[in-house]
Scaffold this active site. Structure first.
Site: not given
Length: 250
Positions: A113, A52, A50, A202
């Site tokens: 990522y 952002d 999911r 993040r």
């Protein structure tokens, strides 16, 4: 059989992956294209991550479970058909058949990522959609030294949004690899693991930036992890620097 899609997108103009009321999402656009592919037959669509609002993807994965008449369109033709119904900033790269019981989240073995930083006082309009500008000079060697403390299985509660998902049973995750590459003022933080909490990548990137600015020493990372206190870590970096690179299945 179900259909497994690999998708790339520029998340700039979207409110993330998951369908919601306050804006257009990637999943919403994809569901519209899949509905046309299946000619209105009922289906369920589930994504592997999911992402952002504002986050990008090179290898997002989604599973189409057909609920009605099975399509006769071969998988190798699906990307072209789906892309004809999608905007230019969302692209289906590949389609493949998978068993009906396949689950894009539970069956994932790892995710990778990359967080991209432009370490300069001057923005670059050609990269600003996909990087985060950090004006103060970063000590990249210190950031690289800090990476080793994140690798392995830890309780990453420190690096998550408190109470963001009551369905999550544990905040323990395993980071397989964390490394930093640098090309002049372009810095990339690459991370792979068996799963990630909300905003975990993040926040880890923000903590490494704090290390690069001398606000946190590399050897303080184990203490920060053990604290399980969100305030002990660095700030949550902006979404545009983050890209989901790959979801790996066995």
């Amino acid at each position: 059989m179900g259909i497994l899609l690999t998708i790339a997108y520029d998340g700039t103009g979207y409110c993330g992956w998951q369908v919601q009321k306050n804006g257009i999402t990637i999943c919403e656009m994809l569901e519209g294209a899949v509905s046309k592919l299946l000619e209105g037959q009922p289906f369920a669509l589930l994504g592997a991550s999911r992402t952002d609002s504002g986050v990008h993807a090179l290898g997002q994965v989604a599973h189409i479970r057909e609920m009605g008449v099975k399509t006769k369109i071969p998988p190798h033709k699906m990307p072209q058909i789906l892309n004809s119904h999608l905007p230019d900033d969302i692209v289906v790269k590949d389609a493949a058949l998978v068993p009906d019981d396949f689950h894009p989240i539970k069956d994932a073995k790892s995710k990778t990522y990359v967080y991209k930083i432009h370490n300069s006082k001057i923005p670059n309009p050609l990269t600003s959609r996909y990087t985060t500008l950090v004006g103060k000079k970063l000590n990249v060697d210190a950031m690289k030294d800090a990476c080793k403390y994140f690798i392995g299985e830890h309780d990453f509660k420190t690096f998550s949004v408190p109470n963001s998902n009551p369905l999550i049973k544990t905040t323990v995750r395993e980071v397989y690899n964390l490394q930093i590459t640098q090309n002049n003022d372009h810095i990339e933080v690459w991370i792979s693991g068996n799963g990630f909490l909300h905003n975990m990548v993040r926040i880890i990137a923000g903590t490494l930036v704090a290390v690069g600015h001398g606000q946190i020493e590399p050897n303080q990372i184990p203490q920060i992890i053990a604290s399980k206190e969100r305030d002990a870590a660095g700030k949550t970096m902006p979404p545009q620097g983050l890209t989901l690179v790959e979801v790996f299945y066995s």
